[in-house]
Design a protein around this motif. Sequence first.
Motif, PDB file in Angstrom:
ATOM      1  N   GLN A 180       8.553   5.121  -6.102  1.00  0.00           N
ATOM      2  CA  GLN A 180       6.894   5.118  -6.502  1.00  0.00           C
ATOM      3  C   GLN A 180       6.353   3.784  -6.123  1.00  0.00           C
ATOM      4  O   GLN A 180       6.685   2.799  -7.088  1.00  0.00           O
ATOM      5  CB  GLN A 180       6.390   6.081  -7.630  1.00  0.00           C
ATOM      6  CG  GLN A 180       6.938   7.405  -7.549  1.00  0.00           C
ATOM      7  CD  GLN A 180       6.488   8.317  -8.870  1.00  0.00           C
ATOM      8  OE1 GLN A 180       7.044   7.551  -9.949  1.00  0.00           O
ATOM      9  NE2 GLN A 180       5.795   9.173  -8.779  1.00  0.00           N
ATOM     10  N   ASP A 181       5.149   3.834  -5.340  1.00  0.00           N
ATOM     11  CA  ASP A 181       4.322   2.594  -5.477  1.00  0.00           C
ATOM     12  C   ASP A 181       2.964   2.915  -6.409  1.00  0.00           C
ATOM     13  O   ASP A 181       2.530   3.805  -6.180  1.00  0.00           O
ATOM     14  CB  ASP A 181       3.813   2.423  -3.828  1.00  0.00           C
ATOM     15  CG  ASP A 181       5.022   2.038  -3.034  1.00  0.00           C
ATOM     16  OD1 ASP A 181       5.903   1.287  -3.454  1.00  0.00           O
ATOM     17  OD2 ASP A 181       5.014   2.537  -1.874  1.00  0.00           O
ATOM     18  N   THR A 182       3.226   1.922  -7.373  1.00  0.00           N
ATOM     19  CA  THR A 182       2.183   1.806  -8.247  1.00  0.00           C
ATOM     20  C   THR A 182       1.491   0.587  -8.539  1.00  0.00           C
ATOM     21  O   THR A 182       1.720  -0.469  -7.794  1.00  0.00           O
ATOM     22  CB  THR A 182       2.720   2.241  -9.648  1.00  0.00           C
ATOM     23  OG1 THR A 182       3.332   0.858 -10.126  1.00  0.00           O
ATOM     24  CG2 THR A 182       3.658   3.436  -9.562  1.00  0.00           C
ATOM     25  N   PRO A 183       0.205   0.434  -9.187  1.00  0.00           N
ATOM     26  CA  PRO A 183      -0.546  -0.515  -9.273  1.00  0.00           C
ATOM     27  C   PRO A 183       0.136  -1.816  -9.980  1.00  0.00           C
ATOM     28  O   PRO A 183      -0.015  -3.076  -9.751  1.00  0.00           O
ATOM     29  CB  PRO A 183      -1.741  -0.275 -10.068  1.00  0.00           C
ATOM     30  CG  PRO A 183      -1.891   1.063  -9.902  1.00  0.00           C
ATOM     31  CD  PRO A 183      -0.694   1.546  -9.794  1.00  0.00           C
ATOM     32  N   PHE A 184       1.377  -1.480 -10.433  1.00  0.00           N
ATOM     33  CA  PHE A 184       2.394  -2.583 -10.933  1.00  0.00           C
ATOM     34  C   PHE A 184       3.546  -2.679 -10.291  1.00  0.00           C
ATOM     35  O   PHE A 184       4.260  -3.674 -10.547  1.00  0.00           O
ATOM     36  CB  PHE A 184       2.825  -2.112 -12.473  1.00  0.00           C
ATOM     37  CG  PHE A 184       1.715  -1.656 -13.076  1.00  0.00           C
ATOM     38  CD1 PHE A 184       1.004  -2.493 -14.076  1.00  0.00           C
ATOM     39  CD2 PHE A 184       1.281  -0.015 -13.484  1.00  0.00           C
ATOM     40  CE1 PHE A 184      -0.276  -2.168 -15.106  1.00  0.00           C
ATOM     41  CE2 PHE A 184       0.292   0.274 -14.296  1.00  0.00           C
ATOM     42  CZ  PHE A 184      -0.544  -0.910 -15.220  1.00  0.00           C
TER      43      PHE A 184
ATOM     44  N   ARG B 241       6.640  -1.333  -7.248  1.00  0.00           N
ATOM     45  CA  ARG B 241       7.188  -0.393  -6.979  1.00  0.00           C
ATOM     46  C   ARG B 241       8.169   0.113  -8.088  1.00  0.00           C
ATOM     47  O   ARG B 241       9.074  -0.729  -8.503  1.00  0.00           O
ATOM     48  CB  ARG B 241       8.052  -0.527  -5.419  1.00  0.00           C
ATOM     49  CG  ARG B 241       9.141   0.595  -5.158  1.00  0.00           C
ATOM     50  CD  ARG B 241       9.513  -0.009  -3.811  1.00  0.00           C
ATOM     51  NE  ARG B 241       8.560   0.196  -2.796  1.00  0.00           N
ATOM     52  CZ  ARG B 241       8.753   0.465  -1.472  1.00  0.00           C
ATOM     53  NH1 ARG B 241      10.094   0.207  -1.060  1.00  0.00           N
ATOM     54  NH2 ARG B 241       7.812   0.496  -0.534  1.00  0.00           N
ATOM     55  N   ILE B 242       8.149   1.247  -8.282  1.00  0.00           N
ATOM     56  CA  ILE B 242       9.103   1.598  -9.535  1.00  0.00           C
ATOM     57  C   ILE B 242       9.922   2.780  -9.181  1.00  0.00           C
ATOM     58  O   ILE B 242       9.632   3.842  -8.437  1.00  0.00           O
ATOM     59  CB  ILE B 242       8.085   2.162 -10.733  1.00  0.00           C
ATOM     60  CG1 ILE B 242       7.245   1.050 -11.092  1.00  0.00           C
ATOM     61  CG2 ILE B 242       9.032   2.895 -11.815  1.00  0.00           C
ATOM     62  CD1 ILE B 242       6.278   1.685 -12.400  1.00  0.00           C
ATOM     63  N   GLN B 243      11.223   2.604  -9.715  1.00  0.00           N
ATOM     64  CA  GLN B 243      12.397   3.608  -9.284  1.00  0.00           C
ATOM     65  C   GLN B 243      12.635   4.283 -10.444  1.00  0.00           C
ATOM     66  O   GLN B 243      13.035   3.981 -11.582  1.00  0.00           O
ATOM     67  CB  GLN B 243      13.506   2.976  -8.541  1.00  0.00           C
ATOM     68  CG  GLN B 243      14.875   4.103  -8.461  1.00  0.00           C
ATOM     69  CD  GLN B 243      15.997   3.424  -7.827  1.00  0.00           C
ATOM     70  OE1 GLN B 243      15.648   2.591  -6.780  1.00  0.00           O
ATOM     71  NE2 GLN B 243      17.091   3.514  -8.300  1.00  0.00           N
ATOM     72  N   SER B 244      12.566   5.631 -10.385  1.00  0.00           N
ATOM     73  CA  SER B 244      12.884   6.490 -11.553  1.00  0.00           C
ATOM     74  C   SER B 244      13.926   7.770 -10.994  1.00  0.00           C
ATOM     75  O   SER B 244      14.356   7.758  -9.890  1.00  0.00           O
ATOM     76  CB  SER B 244      11.485   7.251 -12.082  1.00  0.00           C
ATOM     77  OG  SER B 244      10.997   7.937 -11.213  1.00  0.00           O
TER      78      SER B 244
END
Length: 384
Positions: free
Chosen positions: A183-187, A189-192
């Motif tokens: 997911q692309d977030t303001p912080f 790219r985060i992978q979960s």
Amino acid sequence: MAKRDYYEVLGLSKGASAAEIKKAYRKLSKQYHPDINKEEGAEEKFKEITEAYEVLSDDNKKAQYDQFGHAAFGNGAGGQGGFGGGFGGFSGGFGDFDDLGDIFSSFFGGAGGRRNPNAPRQGEDLLHRMHISFEESVFGTKKTIKLRKDVECDHCHGSGAKDSSSVTTCHRCNGSGQEAVVQDTPFGRIQSQRTCSECNGRGKIIKEKCAHCFGKGYNNREVEYEVEIPEGISSGQRVRLQGKGGAGENGGPAGDLFIEVIVAEDSYFHREDDDIYTELELSPAQAALGTKIDVRTLTGEIELNVPAGTQHGRRFRLSGKGVKNVMGYGHGDHYIVVSIKVPKNLSTKERELYIELAKLKNEKIEEDESFFDKVKRNAKDLFE
């Protein structure tokens, strides 16, 4: 050799909290784990510690053990079969700490700490309430119960597939039961990780389902079990039927079935722990002069010698005539409690005798009767 008390094995006193039990287990399992401790006897010690923890860490099993001791589980805690493969169901190391891996996985998205979705899993424990009579609770009985529950499919043995060739590893998650989500977030790219959308977390795909259970691996049907109720059981206590609970998954063992007993009240006997109480009504004359009277006990009638001058509320103790202790620690006592019954309606002759007795003892009484009381008493005397 007799099994040691599970609390003693973990170095605890009875009534230890869940936190104390877990802390003691972690300390001892590290000390005696065969991968760490190579001393002779360490492996057996580790198995003993594991068996004790498997019971005391489970609320239902702990309650059963506290009430019935080792007898609650037949052959101890179910033997090594109760713990799965290896050393108590542990996988390679300290399997009890898998929850730590799950915590790290939830933060960092890794799947390494998660349990294998294809691994056998034990079924759920079930609870069934049974009503029995007071007599059945005292002397024990055998009851046949019927209940509906999920039972492993006889044809696919819980796999849910028509045959072994119908099962393949999920191509999306490669059998892990989890898939990565980016997911692309303001912080950044985060992978979960999330449950695989292709296999719903099972890690495998069934191409052709079992025709008898439609791929579930179990069928819901009525089953019948014979339950042996031990002597001395009381309301709220439970009998454990090992392996008669909910169906396991992926070929895992079934859970346990707990029978919670509800005992009906008795109109004559009153039970407190293992002691029995009954009321003995005496007239004032019997209490004052003494008498011999037949009284009921759990095992039949006996003749009780009531001495002269017996007071209201006096208790006669029949040692060992109570209920057998369900743990096998002897029998309770039977207490007979005296209740002096004062007559409400007196005949003319009875009234005269009571007045004469009161005068002999210089007791103040009310001698005069109302007009209506006299009419009522005289009418009663005419028909007696």
